[in-house]
Design a protein around this motif. Structure first.
Motif, PDB file in Angstrom:
ATOM      1  N   THR A 176       0.854  -1.190   0.000  1.00 24.62           N
ATOM      2  CA  THR A 176       0.000   0.000   0.000  1.00 24.62           C
ATOM      3  C   THR A 176       0.887   1.235   0.000  1.00 24.62           C
ATOM      4  N   LYS A 177       0.642   2.135  -0.963  1.00 27.02           N
ATOM      5  CA  LYS A 177       1.436   3.361  -1.060  1.00 27.02           C
ATOM      6  C   LYS A 177       0.511   4.551  -1.269  1.00 27.02           C
ATOM      7  N   GLN A 178       1.073   5.744  -1.108  1.00 28.05           N
ATOM      8  CA  GLN A 178       0.308   6.978  -1.285  1.00 28.05           C
ATOM      9  C   GLN A 178       0.927   7.793  -2.408  1.00 28.05           C
ATOM     10  N   GLU A 179       0.099   8.199  -3.355  1.00 26.71           N
ATOM     11  CA  GLU A 179       0.560   9.033  -4.467  1.00 26.71           C
ATOM     12  C   GLU A 179      -0.446  10.158  -4.685  1.00 26.71           C
ATOM     13  N   ASN A 180       0.063  11.373  -4.710  1.00 31.19           N
ATOM     14  CA  ASN A 180      -0.794  12.548  -4.920  1.00 31.19           C
ATOM     15  C   ASN A 180      -1.955  12.598  -3.934  1.00 31.19           C
ATOM     16  N   GLY A 181      -1.654  12.227  -2.695  1.00 32.87           N
ATOM     17  CA  GLY A 181      -2.673  12.290  -1.659  1.00 32.87           C
ATOM     18  C   GLY A 181      -3.688  11.162  -1.691  1.00 32.87           C
ATOM     19  N   ARG A 182      -3.501  10.180  -2.578  1.00 32.45           N
ATOM     20  CA  ARG A 182      -4.435   9.058  -2.693  1.00 32.45           C
ATOM     21  C   ARG A 182      -3.763   7.771  -2.209  1.00 32.45           C
ATOM     22  N   ILE A 183      -4.520   6.967  -1.471  1.00 35.78           N
ATOM     23  CA  ILE A 183      -3.990   5.684  -1.002  1.00 35.78           C
ATOM     24  C   ILE A 183      -4.257   4.622  -2.057  1.00 35.78           C
TER      25      ILE A 183
END
Length: 388
Positions: free
Chosen positions: A42-49
């Motif tokens: 699980t990662k976060q990109e541009n404020g999205r999980i």
């Protein structure tokens, strides 16, 4: 990516923690009435999980239940909370110049990088470890402050994490005297961490040190293994009261025996020198010695240099077996280097083929190793071909 396809799923709600602040992302599953999808990161990109999977859902008409791997999450947050206690202990023992410079928090271990200008001593490691475990036993309750102004968190004594960016409002995590700005998952009380054990302290860069440690189940397994090893050593030494003294006595005895062996080998090598010189054959004005002997590599090297220094026209090839390996040594007298254009390194490479190995070296001295002891006679016979 690298001949592999994976997918990123975004959910309207999720309990999964996205990788950040050194803590790894959660794993688990998405379950519906029809299927089960594994979440491997699980990662976060541009404020999205984003949830990483190897497959896409067959259908999205049914609701999905997101299930975090609870065991992994618990072990990971044990280690995350332990880094906060470790940070505070480092500053108390080593000084307030200590600042976090990076971390890695996983289920099976933690890594913590910090500013410090010399190796942490054994005594300091022991004290740091003691302080962390003392705070674990205090069972400090988690105090979590969400969406508070960063100025308020700073007044509480919160320490910002290295490399993190903060907005006007932050989240602060407090365990006793330890207060840090943090977005990760944590234990509800420090007693959940169980036991903290430092396994390694190393340098990372100039002025940066690294501590690696384990907690909970891993620390118990680690100590159990150590105690079992100690028990085995006590049985072997037949001494449960003074293991260190017994090992020290064995080391001294071993050093004494090793010295005796070295002296015996020197005597043996001295006798071999005269014996080998007596076996020398003269071919085209060159003295050839090609023999198989029983000596360790160091003694053979010393013997080879003594012989070549004694005979300027010497062509020496010695074969031996030591420690399960076959070795060939080639040494040349100085006249052969100057007038015959011979090179020990090139010669030993060709001889090494007979023992299934390889090697090399300088013009006057070279060695090779292999595994085929049956090839020794061929290698010694082949040596004579260089002189014909």
């Amino acid at each position: 990516a690298k001949k592999r396809t994976f997918y990123q799923l975004m959910l309207n709600f999720t309990p999964f923690y996205a990788e950040g602040g050194g803590q790894v992302g959660d794993t688990g599953v998405l379950a519906s009435e029809e299927e089960l999808i594994e979440i491997f990161n699980t990662k976060q990109e541009n404020g999205r999980i984003l949830h990483f999977t190897n497959t896409l859902p067959k259908s999205i008409k049914f609701p999905f239940i997101a299930k975090v791997d609870a065991k992994k999450r618990d072990l990971t947050q044990n280690n995350h909370s332990a880094t906060h206690l470790l940070h505070a202990a480092l500053r108390e023992v080593l000084g307030t110049h200590v600042e976090q410079k990076g971390s890695l928090v996983k289920a099976d271990h933690l890594r913590f990088d910090f500013s410090h200008f010399h190796k942490v001593t054994k005594e300091e490691i022991k004290e740091i470890e003691f302080l962390v475990n003392a705070r674990i036993r205090e069972n400090y309750q988690l105090e979590e402050f969400r969406n508070i102004p960063i100025e308020e968190a700073t007044e509480m004594g919160a320490m910002a994490l290295f490399g993190e960016k903060y907005g006007d409002t932050v989240r602060a995590i407090k365990f006793g005297d330890s207060v840090e700005l943090c977005g990760g998952t944590h234990v509800q009380a420090t007693g959940n961490i169980g036991l903290f054990v430092i396994t390694q302290e190393t340098a990372v860069a100039a002025g940066i040190r690294r501590i690696e440690a384990i907690t909970a189940d891993k620390s118990m397994d680690f100590l159990t293994e150590k105690l079992e090893t100690l028990a085995e050593v006590e049985v072997i030494l037949k001494n449960r009261n003074n293991v260190v003294g017994s090992i020290d006595a064995l080391q001294k005895e071993n050093a004494s025996l090793q010295k005796q062996i070295e002296n015996l080998l020197k005597e043996k090598a001295g006798g071999l020198k005269d014996e080998l010189l007596g076996k020398a054959r003269e071919l085209n004005g060159i003295k050839l010695i090609a023999e198989s002997i029983e000596l360790d590599p160091k003694a053979i090297k010393d013997l080879a240099f003594e012989l070549k220094n004694k005979e300027d026209n010497l062509f020496l090839v010695l074969a031996n077996q030591f420690g399960g390996k076959v070795m060939i040594t080639v040494a040349l007298g100085k006249n052969l280097l100057e007038s015959k254009n011979l090179h020990a390194g090139k010669i030993v490479k060709e001889l090494a083929a007979e023992i299934g190995g390889g090697g090399g070296g300088q013009a006057e001295f070279a060695t090779a190793g292999g595994k085929n002891a049956n090839g020794i006679p061929n290698a010694l016979a082949k040596a004579e071909q260089f002189l014909n």
